[in-house]
Design a protein around this motif. Sequence first.
Motif, PDB file in Angstrom:
ATOM      1  N   THR A 327     -44.846   6.940 -48.683  1.00  0.00           N
ATOM      2  CA  THR A 327     -44.054   8.035 -48.101  1.00  0.00           C
ATOM      3  C   THR A 327     -42.947   8.456 -49.074  1.00  0.00           C
ATOM      4  O   THR A 327     -42.309   7.614 -49.719  1.00  0.00           O
ATOM      5  CB  THR A 327     -43.440   7.596 -46.768  1.00  0.00           C
ATOM      6  N   ASP A 328     -42.725   9.744 -49.185  1.00  0.00           N
ATOM      7  CA  ASP A 328     -41.706  10.290 -50.080  1.00  0.00           C
ATOM      8  C   ASP A 328     -40.316   9.754 -49.699  1.00  0.00           C
ATOM      9  O   ASP A 328     -39.854   9.963 -48.576  1.00  0.00           O
ATOM     10  CB  ASP A 328     -41.716  11.817 -49.977  1.00  0.00           C
ATOM     11  N   ALA A 331     -37.945  12.328 -48.193  1.00  0.00           N
ATOM     12  CA  ALA A 331     -38.232  12.656 -46.790  1.00  0.00           C
ATOM     13  C   ALA A 331     -37.664  11.584 -45.873  1.00  0.00           C
ATOM     14  O   ALA A 331     -37.145  11.884 -44.779  1.00  0.00           O
ATOM     15  CB  ALA A 331     -39.738  12.800 -46.579  1.00  0.00           C
ATOM     16  N   GLY A 362     -46.275  14.188 -43.441  1.00  0.00           N
ATOM     17  CA  GLY A 362     -44.913  14.621 -43.661  1.00  0.00           C
ATOM     18  C   GLY A 362     -44.139  14.934 -42.400  1.00  0.00           C
ATOM     19  O   GLY A 362     -42.998  15.391 -42.474  1.00  0.00           O
TER      20      GLY A 362
END
Length: 367
Positions: A327-328, A331, A362
């Motif tokens: 996961t970013d 974010a 996302g």
Amino acid sequence: MTNGLLPEGLRDRLPPQAEAASRLLHRIIVAIGRHGYDRVSPPLAEYEEELVGRLKSARRQDLLRFVDPVSQRTLALRPDITGQVGRIAATRMGHRPRPLRLAYGGPVLKLRATQLRPERELTQAGAELIGTDAIPAIVEILRVAIEALEAAGVTAITIDLTLPDLIETLAADALPIAPERLGDLRGALDAKDAGALPAIGALAYLPLIEAAGPLASALARLRAFSRWDILDRRLDAITAIAAAFDGRVAFTLDPTERHGFEYQSLIGFSLFAEGLRGEVGRGGSYAIMHADGAEEPAVGFSLYIDPLVDAGLGQEPARRIFLPLGTDPAAARTLRRDGWITVAALTATDEPVGCTHRMVGGSPTPL
């Protein structure tokens, strides 16, 4: 290795209660601060003589002591924070204009537990109004205490008033009793033992036992009993205090109650609430002792966080999102800024245990 047992009266706070305790303490301190009370944070331990020397009638037997290996002097863990605030007011803040408004919050450690409160380590928060113990000061302190409890989610509050030094005051003049029998009188009144009064020549004190109860009936009985200005003035003060709340909270009166009010003087009070075990707070008027022997009037209260936590207050549902591997990070930071709790996977096989959402494409997706 041990079996993880803790000393009697001590306990671990686990999730979600530990978070609830922190949340409630914060809410109460913020509510007190909005009335102009500045927070102080005294240490957990002090020299023994300081902990008992600032409040009139404070008791050494309440202290858990140990010898400081640095100074070789006796230290004690605080069983209450009021005395420490008194020390700060008389020394570090002795030059500040009065009235001085101070707030506090933190852990205390009792030497012994009680049946109603088996915990020895408690979290305490409160406020002290230093420089006066007049009726407006008592009214303010009670209002602050009520609003602080309401901010924590407490409802249906009852205030039980008492007159901690009334018996000594009456015994000295209005209702004389031999000094050697004063202890027996106190014991009988503490136990509400009406049958013991004749044997110690104190039957005249019986109306004080009979008066305990809802405020209106208690005041009526005491006014019918009173023949002394000193008692009439106390009753007038209580009437004025209760009138300031216009029925917002319930009041009761027990004129002889003194357990836990050892350093209070003109008036003391305990706070109770529907659905909560035992008292949730206590306070009253008292005197701070200065180094030159002068006594400074003050009034304050302490609230107990633990019974609020035990009743389930302070717990809130959390938005807890599981972040799969990869996961970013940007974010994730945005989610945390928006109030989410993020739980990041450490391996590709991690599961979203305890989470309410999962990051998918996302976006948060409910589980």
